[in-house]
Design an enzyme around this catalytic site. Sequence first.
Site, PDB file in Angstrom:
ATOM      1  N   THR A   1      -4.969  11.528   5.756  1.00 24.99           N
ATOM      2  CA  THR A   1      -5.264  10.315   4.509  1.00 24.99           C
ATOM      3  C   THR A   1      -6.554  10.162   3.699  1.00 24.99           C
ATOM      4  OG1 THR A   1      -5.492   8.224   5.058  1.00 24.99           O
ATOM      5  CG2 THR A   1      -3.201   9.037   5.912  1.00 24.99           C
TER       6      THR A   1
ATOM      7  N   GLY B   1       0.246   8.287   1.611  1.00 23.63           N
ATOM      8  CA  GLY B   1      -0.396   7.875   2.931  1.00 23.63           C
ATOM      9  C   GLY B   1       0.149   7.632   3.713  1.00 23.63           C
TER      10      GLY B   1
ATOM     11  N   ASN C   1       1.582  -2.437   4.922  1.00 24.46           N
ATOM     12  CA  ASN C   1       0.656  -0.882   5.428  1.00 24.46           C
ATOM     13  C   ASN C   1      -0.970  -1.165   4.191  1.00 24.46           C
ATOM     14  OD1 ASN C   1       0.058   2.023   5.551  1.00 24.46           O
ATOM     15  ND2 ASN C   1       0.152   1.532   3.889  1.00 24.46           N
TER      16      ASN C   1
ATOM     17  N   GLY D   1       0.894  -1.041  -0.075  1.00 24.87           N
ATOM     18  CA  GLY D   1       0.086   0.096   0.724  1.00 24.87           C
ATOM     19  C   GLY D   1       1.359   1.419   0.390  1.00 24.87           C
TER      20      GLY D   1
ATOM     21  N   TYR E   1     -14.519  -3.241  10.778  1.00 22.91           N
ATOM     22  CA  TYR E   1     -13.421  -2.600  10.244  1.00 22.91           C
ATOM     23  C   TYR E   1     -12.661  -2.887  11.074  1.00 22.91           C
ATOM     24  CZ  TYR E   1      -9.563   1.259  10.003  1.00 22.91           C
ATOM     25  OH  TYR E   1      -7.883   1.485   9.391  1.00 22.91           O
TER      26      TYR E   1
END
Length: 247
Positions: free
Chosen positions: A194, A17, A88, A13, A157
């Site tokens: 981000t 960000g 990440n 990733g 999440y």
Amino acid sequence: MDRYAGRVALVTGASVGIGAAITQSLLRRGLSVVGLARRVDKVKALALKDAPGKLYALEGDVSNEKSILAAFKWIKDNLKGVDILINNAGLVVESDLSSAPTESWKRMLDVNVLGLSICTREAVQDMLSRGVDDGFIIHISSLTAHLPAFGTETAMYSATKHAVNVLLEGLRKDLVAKKSKIRVGAVSPGTVKTELLNNGKFWPKDLYDRAPYMEPEDVAEAVVYMLSQHPRVQVHDIVLRPNGSAA
């Protein structure tokens, strides 16, 4: 950090960000960094002319096992192997527990938990096969891994991030049983500015005007701190909160 100069770090990733900030921070410290992301052009743009490290931009999708395995094969064929893995890549999809489509849950689980686990497995096996005993696995977790769910929209999440921390402890014990000195750790940040929180109905559009937040570079500095400790020290989890946050 001197012990890792010239060594290979894989950052998933990496395009924007926190991943982008970690990538550039490691480049400044002389590491060879493989930035893995679907938007590979954004990774290529992270190259720093004045940094001693070298960037390798690699297209990949951590929700796809074949893509992960292809990435590790490329690294093995071209750079000998991974010495540091920064897990990440992650995503949040607002998904009410009583009405959300299964696909929204599956997307988060595939990236945040299963993809992370596959990357970890491949990195550990690679390190063990090459006799790398000073490797490092770092998961970018979340403050939500340490708190009850804020609400139904983000409960899944939060569950994925609780899973990340449970997996971290399981990995630590696994490596101890193998008598390996490979270290593991997590960085668990609160709100970071981000694009992760920019595209959703649950998050207010003026979130960053209403609440304290951190910058991606703050998380990158925590990663560097973890890596820079003496090999006898294993910093297991760093929790970062924005100053003034009520959570």
